[in-house]
Design an enzyme around this catalytic site. Structure first.
Site, PDB file in Angstrom:
ATOM      1  N   LYS A   4       0.802  -1.207   0.037  1.00 58.92           N
ATOM      2  CA  LYS A   4       0.153  -0.080  -0.038  1.00 58.92           C
ATOM      3  C   LYS A   4       0.924   1.244   0.009  1.00 58.92           C
ATOM      4  O   LYS A   4       0.447   2.285  -0.604  1.00 58.92           O
ATOM      5  CB  LYS A   4      -0.929   0.054   1.019  1.00 58.92           C
ATOM      6  CG  LYS A   4      -2.070  -1.123   1.131  1.00 58.92           C
ATOM      7  CD  LYS A   4      -3.327  -0.448   1.857  1.00 58.92           C
ATOM      8  CE  LYS A   4      -4.538  -1.701   1.806  1.00 58.92           C
ATOM      9  NZ  LYS A   4      -5.828  -1.463   2.865  1.00 58.92           N
ATOM     10  N   LYS A  64      -4.244 -10.596  -6.576  1.00 58.12           N
ATOM     11  CA  LYS A  64      -5.279 -10.834  -5.913  1.00 58.12           C
ATOM     12  C   LYS A  64      -6.581  -9.732  -6.489  1.00 58.12           C
ATOM     13  O   LYS A  64      -6.083  -8.463  -7.014  1.00 58.12           O
ATOM     14  CB  LYS A  64      -5.474 -10.758  -4.479  1.00 58.12           C
ATOM     15  CG  LYS A  64      -5.182  -9.460  -3.984  1.00 58.12           C
ATOM     16  CD  LYS A  64      -5.350  -9.514  -2.362  1.00 58.12           C
ATOM     17  CE  LYS A  64      -5.224  -7.992  -1.950  1.00 58.12           C
ATOM     18  NZ  LYS A  64      -5.763  -7.838  -0.381  1.00 58.12           N
ATOM     19  N   LYS A  92      -9.837  -4.004  -3.963  1.00 59.26           N
ATOM     20  CA  LYS A  92     -10.565  -2.788  -3.947  1.00 59.26           C
ATOM     21  C   LYS A  92      -9.844  -1.608  -4.566  1.00 59.26           C
ATOM     22  O   LYS A  92     -10.300  -0.641  -5.122  1.00 59.26           O
ATOM     23  CB  LYS A  92     -11.112  -2.391  -2.550  1.00 59.26           C
ATOM     24  CG  LYS A  92     -12.161  -3.071  -2.074  1.00 59.26           C
ATOM     25  CD  LYS A  92     -12.195  -2.559  -0.645  1.00 59.26           C
ATOM     26  CE  LYS A  92     -13.256  -3.102   0.104  1.00 59.26           C
ATOM     27  NZ  LYS A  92     -13.162  -2.655   1.572  1.00 59.26           N
TER      28      LYS A  92
HETATM   29  P1  AMP Z   1     -11.095  -5.244   2.914  1.00 55.75           P
HETATM   30  O1  AMP Z   1     -11.956  -5.028   1.986  1.00 55.75           O
HETATM   31  O2  AMP Z   1      -9.648  -5.134   2.401  1.00 55.75           O
HETATM   32  O3  AMP Z   1     -11.350  -4.675   4.165  1.00 55.75           O
HETATM   33  O4  AMP Z   1     -10.977  -6.952   3.071  1.00 55.75           O
HETATM   34  C1  AMP Z   1     -12.415  -7.488   3.802  1.00 55.75           C
HETATM   35  C2  AMP Z   1     -12.104  -9.058   3.943  1.00 55.75           C
HETATM   36  O5  AMP Z   1     -11.900  -9.558   2.294  1.00 55.75           O
HETATM   37  C3  AMP Z   1     -10.607  -9.654   4.425  1.00 55.75           C
HETATM   38  O6  AMP Z   1     -11.093 -10.865   5.221  1.00 55.75           O
HETATM   39  C4  AMP Z   1      -9.678 -10.006   3.179  1.00 55.75           C
HETATM   40  O7  AMP Z   1      -8.924 -10.872   3.513  1.00 55.75           O
HETATM   41  C5  AMP Z   1     -10.775 -10.368   2.465  1.00 55.75           C
HETATM   42  N1  AMP Z   1     -10.417 -10.363   0.624  1.00 55.75           N
HETATM   43  C6  AMP Z   1     -10.020  -9.228   0.217  1.00 55.75           C
HETATM   44  N2  AMP Z   1      -9.588  -9.529  -0.952  1.00 55.75           N
HETATM   45  C7  AMP Z   1     -10.055 -10.624  -1.254  1.00 55.75           C
HETATM   46  C8  AMP Z   1      -9.671 -11.431  -2.381  1.00 55.75           C
HETATM   47  N3  AMP Z   1      -9.088 -11.230  -3.690  1.00 55.75           N
HETATM   48  N4  AMP Z   1      -9.858 -12.878  -2.075  1.00 55.75           N
HETATM   49  C9  AMP Z   1     -10.424 -13.433  -1.213  1.00 55.75           C
HETATM   50  N5  AMP Z   1     -10.491 -12.836  -0.080  1.00 55.75           N
HETATM   51  C10 AMP Z   1     -10.358 -11.415  -0.001  1.00 55.75           C
END
Ligand code: AMP
Ligand code: TRP
Length: 332
Positions: free
Chosen positions: A112, A194, A197
């Site tokens: 990041k 991956k 967002k």
């Molecule tokens: P965040 O949106 O970064 O706050 O992530 C929320 C949850 O989604 C966290 O548990 C991450 O580990 C999971 N997550 C984010 N991106 C992915 C992805 N590409 N595949 C699987 N899980 C994800």
């Protein structure tokens, strides 16, 4: 006594099916068996610049997404992180036992901070300590997250063990819960990354609020591998990723999926994947508006009260152990 789970997502950007399949889906599945706390982590969100008005809106939108995904406010505690100030307070205490070297090793900071760590905010650097505080405040047994959070969970465990060793048994040591399937959904444009967002290219992600047309277009444009087989082969990561998405959204077994597409081409596969995704997201999108604003506000207020009750208890223990006097003006 039911065991406890804690998890959270940031109210930034738009949630995609990777978030759903890697995290939210498990939250919903676990809420019957565990006492669950699901947090909208807005303190985490400001580690990168946010527009205040958008952040406020996204925070409520995310609460609606939790509910639409099937988190049941009768069973689980849903709350906004900033409503429970204990998160920030415990972060300070934990910061004082965290080593610089431990945070320097965190890969998400390096990602990041985009290599320019001199200019990155200090909050981005110390963010894993806030995450540890989130988890430890609730004496959490299990933390359902995607693969990308595993390193933060290890730090959380190290900090809990260090505090317990130095100040006496205070925190439960949490376990990560990373389900194999869905733990890391890849970008549709680049299967070595991956689905994220913060990806600049929206075609890499299918967002939970995308309409049918957009979904179909994105899946049509998704990169594929050379060859024609549709199977789970690590050497062909683009197809394996698309097939995982299909499998998880339709709840079929991997064998059933492979058999289903055995003599079919990429065109038909993509068509069926687009259909399965749209079918899955339609009812989800309808549920987004299920609660009116007042009911939503009540759910979040009640959630914050419940969360605070547990968090305040832990923080009081921590303050006492480190040698702070009992707060004469505290309500607890
Ligand atoms: P965040 O949106 O970064 O706050 O992530 C929320 C949850 O989604 C966290 O548990 C991450 O580990 C999971 N997550 C984010 N991106 C992915 C992805 N590409 N595949 C699987 N899980 C994800
Ligand atoms: N850091 C997590 C992410 O970016 C979100 C998060 C914050 C979290 N606090 C948490 C997840 C506590 C699980 C438990 O995805």
């Amino acid at each position: 006594m039911k065991k406890r789970i804690f998890s959270g997502a940031q109210p930034t950007g738009s949630l995609h099916i990777g978030n759903y399949l890697g995290a939210l889906k498990n939250w919903v599945a676990l809420q019957d068996e565990y006492e669950a706390f699901y947090c909208i982590v807005n303190l985490h969100a400001i580690t990168l610049p946010q527009d205040p008005k958008t952040l406020r809106q996204k925070t409520l939108d995310l609460a609606r997404i939790y509910l639409a995904a099937g988190v049941d406010p009768e069973k689980s505690t849903i709350f906004i992180q900033s409503d429970v100030p204990e998160h920030a307070e415990l972060t300070w205490v934990l910061s004082c036992i965290t080593r610089m070297g431990e945070l320097e090793r965190m890969t998400q900071f390096k990602d990041k901070g985009k290599g320019n760590t001199e200019r990155a905010g200090v909050g981005l650097f110390t963010y894993p300590v806030l995450m540890a505080a989130d988890i430890l405040l609730y004496q959490t047994d299990l933390v359902p997250v995607g693969q990308d959070q595993k390193q933060h969970l290890e730090l959380t465990r190290d900090l809990a063990e260090r505090f317990n060793r130095d100040f006496g048994e205070t925190f439960k040591i949490p376990e990560p819960y990373i389900s194999k399937a869905g733990a890391s959904i890849k970008s549709l444009q680049d299967p070595s990354k991956k689905m994220s967002k913060s990806d600049d290219n929206p075609n890499g992600s299918i967002f939970l609020l995308d309409d049918a047309d957009t979904i179909t277009k994105k899946i049509k444009r998704a990169v594929t591998d050379s060859g024609t087989a549709i199977n789970f082969d690590e050497a062909r990561p683009a197809i394996a990723n698309l097939l995982s998405i299909y499998q998880l959204l339709t709840s079929k077994t991997p064998e059933e999926c492979v058999a289903h597409f055995e003599s079919k081409g990429y065109g038909q596969f993509k068509g069926e994947l687009a259909e399965a995704t749209t079918e899955f997201l339609r009812p989800f999108q309808e549920r987004i508006r299920e609660y009116d604003d007042t009911t939503l506000a009540d759910i979040l207020k009640c959630g914050a009260e419940k969360a605070k009750h547990t968090a305040a208890q832990t923080l009081q223990d921590v303050y006492e152990r480190v040698g702070f006097r009992k707060n004469p003006i505290a309500k607890l």
